[in-house]
Design an enzyme around this catalytic site. Sequence first.
Site: not given
Length: 155
Positions: A88-89, A130
């Site tokens: 997960d960004i 993301e």
Amino acid sequence: MCSFFSLCSLGMAPVIFLSINLSCVCFFLGLYSKNIIDIIIESEKKLKFHANHDPLTELSNRYKMRSILMKMIEEYDESDPIWLAMIDIDKFKTINDTYSHKSGDDVLKALSKIMTDICKGGAVSRWGGEEFIICGKSNIVSPEIIETLRKTIEE
């Protein structure tokens, strides 16, 4: 009333003309059919690709990743463990808000390329937004590769 036999009495010219005409029609009908079949096959390939891949990153989508995971579980062997990582960004919304959604899309594309380059042999999927999922079998891709990937993305 005209029949085949009466045409023959007129000479062979009409019969030859009809034969050539019928041959040409059959040839073009066959050619047209082949082209239509080729178009249908190509369209089916495109539809299958779009049904299984994220349109932005061209990575496997959630649906395709579920299939990959199910297959890996079915073929599970204790001597060849499966690993799974979710990425997960952090603070990705800031990129979109500060630089635009186009820039955010460019970042996602770049990250996707980095992930596929580093995790060769593993399955990389855009899970949503993301979030990404990467999985593999330890004999093909070492789970330690995720640390390399983390460092590369962090840089």
